[in-house]
Design an enzyme around this catalytic site. Structure first.
Site, PDB file in Angstrom:
ATOM      1  N   CYS A   2       0.850  -1.195   0.000  1.00  0.00           N
ATOM      2  CA  CYS A   2       0.000   0.000   0.000  1.00  0.00           C
ATOM      3  C   CYS A   2       0.877   1.233   0.000  1.00  0.00           C
ATOM      4  O   CYS A   2       2.006   1.215   0.478  1.00  0.00           O
ATOM      5  CB  CYS A   2      -0.956   0.117   1.196  1.00  0.00           C
ATOM      6  SG  CYS A   2      -2.177  -1.202   1.273  1.00  0.00           S
ATOM      7  N   GLY A  28       0.391  -0.546  -4.908  1.00  0.00           N
ATOM      8  CA  GLY A  28      -0.929  -1.157  -4.808  1.00  0.00           C
ATOM      9  C   GLY A  28      -1.803  -0.736  -5.952  1.00  0.00           C
ATOM     10  O   GLY A  28      -1.843   0.449  -6.290  1.00  0.00           O
ATOM     11  N   ASN A 102      -0.608   1.779   5.815  1.00  0.00           N
ATOM     12  CA  ASN A 102       0.276   0.846   5.124  1.00  0.00           C
ATOM     13  C   ASN A 102       0.892  -0.057   6.190  1.00  0.00           C
ATOM     14  O   ASN A 102       1.476   0.428   7.149  1.00  0.00           O
ATOM     15  CB  ASN A 102       1.370   1.621   4.381  1.00  0.00           C
ATOM     16  CG  ASN A 102       2.450   0.728   3.780  1.00  0.00           C
ATOM     17  OD1 ASN A 102       3.579   1.148   3.621  1.00  0.00           O
ATOM     18  ND2 ASN A 102       2.116  -0.498   3.423  1.00  0.00           N
ATOM     19  N   GLY A 103       0.751  -1.358   5.987  1.00  0.00           N
ATOM     20  CA  GLY A 103       1.344  -2.304   6.934  1.00  0.00           C
ATOM     21  C   GLY A 103       0.379  -3.400   7.305  1.00  0.00           C
ATOM     22  O   GLY A 103      -0.664  -3.558   6.676  1.00  0.00           O
ATOM     23  N   CYS A 236      12.057  -2.584   6.787  1.00  0.00           N
ATOM     24  CA  CYS A 236      11.884  -3.758   5.915  1.00  0.00           C
ATOM     25  C   CYS A 236      12.922  -3.702   4.788  1.00  0.00           C
ATOM     26  O   CYS A 236      12.886  -2.806   3.945  1.00  0.00           O
ATOM     27  CB  CYS A 236      10.475  -3.745   5.332  1.00  0.00           C
ATOM     28  SG  CYS A 236      10.269  -4.900   3.973  1.00  0.00           S
ATOM     29  N   TYR A 242      13.023  -5.085  -3.597  1.00  0.00           N
ATOM     30  CA  TYR A 242      12.022  -5.237  -4.653  1.00  0.00           C
ATOM     31  C   TYR A 242      11.009  -4.101  -4.749  1.00  0.00           C
ATOM     32  O   TYR A 242      10.667  -3.644  -5.826  1.00  0.00           O
ATOM     33  CB  TYR A 242      11.249  -6.550  -4.454  1.00  0.00           C
ATOM     34  CG  TYR A 242      10.007  -6.637  -5.320  1.00  0.00           C
ATOM     35  CD1 TYR A 242      10.114  -6.906  -6.680  1.00  0.00           C
ATOM     36  CD2 TYR A 242       8.746  -6.388  -4.786  1.00  0.00           C
ATOM     37  CE1 TYR A 242       8.984  -6.950  -7.491  1.00  0.00           C
ATOM     38  CE2 TYR A 242       7.616  -6.430  -5.593  1.00  0.00           C
ATOM     39  CZ  TYR A 242       7.745  -6.707  -6.934  1.00  0.00           C
ATOM     40  OH  TYR A 242       6.637  -6.736  -7.731  1.00  0.00           O
ATOM     41  N   CYS A 383       6.189 -13.173   5.481  1.00  0.00           N
ATOM     42  CA  CYS A 383       6.189 -11.850   6.096  1.00  0.00           C
ATOM     43  C   CYS A 383       4.854 -11.614   6.799  1.00  0.00           C
ATOM     44  O   CYS A 383       3.794 -11.820   6.217  1.00  0.00           O
ATOM     45  CB  CYS A 383       6.399 -10.756   5.044  1.00  0.00           C
ATOM     46  SG  CYS A 383       6.424  -9.116   5.781  1.00  0.00           S
ATOM     47  N   CYS A 434      14.667  -5.267   9.238  1.00  0.00           N
ATOM     48  CA  CYS A 434      13.952  -6.528   9.432  1.00  0.00           C
ATOM     49  C   CYS A 434      14.361  -7.418   8.269  1.00  0.00           C
ATOM     50  O   CYS A 434      14.155  -7.064   7.110  1.00  0.00           O
ATOM     51  CB  CYS A 434      12.440  -6.312   9.437  1.00  0.00           C
ATOM     52  SG  CYS A 434      11.552  -7.891   9.477  1.00  0.00           S
ATOM     53  N   CYS A 437      12.267 -12.359   6.442  1.00  0.00           N
ATOM     54  CA  CYS A 437      11.918 -13.204   5.289  1.00  0.00           C
ATOM     55  C   CYS A 437      13.111 -14.079   4.883  1.00  0.00           C
ATOM     56  O   CYS A 437      12.941 -15.128   4.281  1.00  0.00           O
ATOM     57  CB  CYS A 437      11.395 -12.388   4.118  1.00  0.00           C
ATOM     58  SG  CYS A 437      12.418 -10.986   3.651  1.00  0.00           S
TER      59      CYS A 437
HETATM   60  P1  AMP Z   1       8.130 -16.184  -7.775  1.00  0.00           P
HETATM   61  O1  AMP Z   1       7.749 -16.418  -9.155  1.00  0.00           O
HETATM   62  O2  AMP Z   1       7.046 -16.605  -6.808  1.00  0.00           O
HETATM   63  O3  AMP Z   1       9.460 -16.775  -7.388  1.00  0.00           O
HETATM   64  O4  AMP Z   1       8.221 -14.613  -7.556  1.00  0.00           O
HETATM   65  C1  AMP Z   1       9.406 -13.938  -7.751  1.00  0.00           C
HETATM   66  C2  AMP Z   1       9.174 -12.727  -8.620  1.00  0.00           C
HETATM   67  O5  AMP Z   1       8.139 -11.901  -8.115  1.00  0.00           O
HETATM   68  C3  AMP Z   1      10.432 -11.887  -8.673  1.00  0.00           C
HETATM   69  O6  AMP Z   1      10.677 -11.666 -10.041  1.00  0.00           O
HETATM   70  C4  AMP Z   1      10.098 -10.584  -7.966  1.00  0.00           C
HETATM   71  O7  AMP Z   1      10.420  -9.480  -8.806  1.00  0.00           O
HETATM   72  C5  AMP Z   1       8.617 -10.628  -7.686  1.00  0.00           C
HETATM   73  N1  AMP Z   1       8.340 -10.562  -6.242  1.00  0.00           N
HETATM   74  C6  AMP Z   1       9.012 -11.144  -5.264  1.00  0.00           C
HETATM   75  N2  AMP Z   1       8.445 -10.932  -4.070  1.00  0.00           N
HETATM   76  C7  AMP Z   1       7.374 -10.209  -4.287  1.00  0.00           C
HETATM   77  C8  AMP Z   1       6.365  -9.668  -3.436  1.00  0.00           C
HETATM   78  N3  AMP Z   1       6.347  -9.892  -2.139  1.00  0.00           N
HETATM   79  N4  AMP Z   1       5.432  -8.950  -4.027  1.00  0.00           N
HETATM   80  C9  AMP Z   1       5.425  -8.748  -5.311  1.00  0.00           C
HETATM   81  N5  AMP Z   1       6.322  -9.246  -6.162  1.00  0.00           N
HETATM   82  C10 AMP Z   1       7.295  -9.964  -5.674  1.00  0.00           C
END
Ligand code: AMP
Length: 445
Positions: A2, A28, A102-103, A236, A242, A383, A434, A437
């Site tokens: 968010c 978001g 947010n959170g 975080c 990311y 998380c 933190c 994860c």
């Molecule tokens: P996965 O396909 O489940 O391994 O997701 C990894 C991909 O999703 C990576 O390319 C990241 O850029 C993106 N990603 C990783 N963590 C998140 C997250 N918590 N929320 C949104 N996108 C994520």
């Protein structure tokens, strides 16, 4: 996840909030909303979808007044429905209050049960509404005291902006999980999830709302007080890995520069390689790959064209949609790929589905070898503080060892950066992050 924003003492408050929400859209995409306050009282509008889909010029000019707050939502608690869209706008003992959050509040079930048992009627299924009930039920004499009391009952991650008559109040949890920065332009103050929203609205960054702090802004003044003894910062780290926009500044450095430095450390750890080119999975992977290229001397080449009109796959709640969108969004640039040994860098591996697809695309486009390098350590902990990671058993690093993951993804090599290097690049000497994860060291449970 968010994104939140608030602005005081500016006749263009709702227009500026609208602009800020645009720049926070990556945080978001499910719903968004703005509440303003001025001579005509409170004005309110929200809807499902992107900022550009929900708002238009007439709606913005209807949101009159010198004060406004806004929100873009990605649901981690509560369903993706219009009743859960924020800012929430409710009536309390102290008058009308709008709030954007947010959170993730980790003791929300307990608090909700207790509040409902003693008469509270919740209008949404979000954890964000709890604070408004706590304020309303407080015996304190004024809003700020009631808010302080309410905040100290919450556990978990929360950055809030509240709009009450003629002031905006921002508050951050004692651990400082989620970001909250402050900007200033003349006698007007702004609060935002990321500095990019201050840049896009012409506000100068003047600091952060610190952990355990309340900041009250009105009439050209800002006053900060501690409502709780702050814990040490537990920022975080995944924001920098990311989530945050590359042009946002965290700890005195743009996120892009931090990622560039992570890329350099990744190259130093990975050592010599026979790769022909290095590339990143856009958008976040690009800065990592440029840093890697600088350190290793291996040429950077873009191997994917990102379709910027496709939604972020992770931000779509259903798995079926996520996979469909993942396919739509990255197109291989075949001439840069064919016959090459490629180092490909992505920010993280969560379930492994995205990487598997991406590596498959490179191979299909004629890559000779694909070495997948991940700019963060294996994700082993879910998380609880607002980043949407799946359950522990869905995380690929909990189900497979390194060799099994490499095989599942179809890469010729797989390497993750160490947590030590990641923390080094993200910090400014302190280690106040933190990192649960990665290491399951949860600051609060
Ligand atoms: P996965 O396909 O489940 O391994 O997701 C990894 C991909 O999703 C990576 O390319 C990241 O850029 C993106 N990603 C990783 N963590 C998140 C997250 N918590 N929320 C949104 N996108 C994520």
């Amino acid at each position: 996840m968010c994104g939140i924003f608030g602005v005081t003492d500016n006749k263009d408050s709702s227009f500026l909030t609208y602009i800020a929400l645009y720049s926070l859209q990556h945080r978001g995409q499910e719903s968004c909303g703005i509440v303003s306050w001025g001579k005509k009282g409170f004005k309110y509008y929200n809807g499902m979808g992107l900022v550009q889909e929900v708002f238009n010029r007439d709606l913005i000019s209807n949101l009159s007044g010198d004060f406004a707050i806004g929100h873009v939502r990605y649901s981690t608690t509560g369903s993706s429905t219009i009743s859960n869209a924020q800012p929430l706008f409710l009536n309390t003992r102290f008058g009308e209050v709008a709030v954007a959050h947010n959170g993730n509040i980790i003791n929300s079930n307990e608090l909700k049960r207790e509040l409902s048992r003693t008469g509270s009627i919740f209008q949404t299924t979000t954890d964000s509404e709890i604070i408004v009930h706590l304020i309303s039920r407080s015996n304190k004499n004024n809003f700020i005291e009631a808010l302080s009391e309410g905040l100290s009952k919450l556990k978990g991650a929360f950055s809030f902006v509240f709009l009450v008559e003629n002031k905006i109040i921002a508050a951050r949890d004692p651990w400082g999980f989620r970001p909250l920065v402050i900007g200033r332009k003349g006698k007007s103050f702004a609060f935002a999830s990321e500095t990019t929203a201050l840049d896009s609205t012409g506000y100068d960054f003047i600091g952060e709302v610190e952990p355990g702090e309340i900041a009250v802004a009105s009439n050209g003044k800002i006053k900060k007080t501690k409502y709780s003894k702050p814990d040490k910062f537990h920022r975080c780290i995944f924001e920098q890995v990311y989530f945050a926009r590359p042009d946002s500044v965290v700890l005195d450095k743009t996120v892009a520069m931090t990622r560039y430095e992570i890329g350099k450390l990744l190259a130093a750890e990975f050592g010599k390689s026979d790769a022909d080119i290095v590339s990143g999975v856009p958008d976040s992977g690009t800065s990592y790959a440029l840093g890697f290229s600088k350190e290793s001397g291996i040429n950077y080449m873009p191997v994917f064209m990102k379709n910027h009109y496709a939604p972020r796959s992770f931000l779509q709640p259903q798995q079926s949609l996520r996979e469909f969108i993942a396919d739509l969004k990255l197109a291989p640039i075949k001439d840069f790929i064919k016959g090459k040994k490629i180092i490909l860098i992505d920010d993280s591996l969560v379930r492994g589905t995205t990487s598997r697809k991406i590596v498959g695309k490179l191979k299909k486009a004629g890559a000779k070898k694909v070495y997948l390098l991940i700019a963060s350590p294996p994700i082993r902990g879910s998380c609880f503080y607002g980043i949407d990671t799946p359950t522990k058993k869905e995380l690929i690093a909990n189900r497979m060892n390194l060799e099994e993951i490499r095989d599942f993804i179809g890469a010729d090599k797989l390497y993750y950066i160490s947590l030590k290097s990641l923390v080094k690049a993200c910090g400014n000497g302190d280690k106040n992050f933190c990192t649960a994860c990665f290491d399951r060291d949860y600051p609060i449970l």
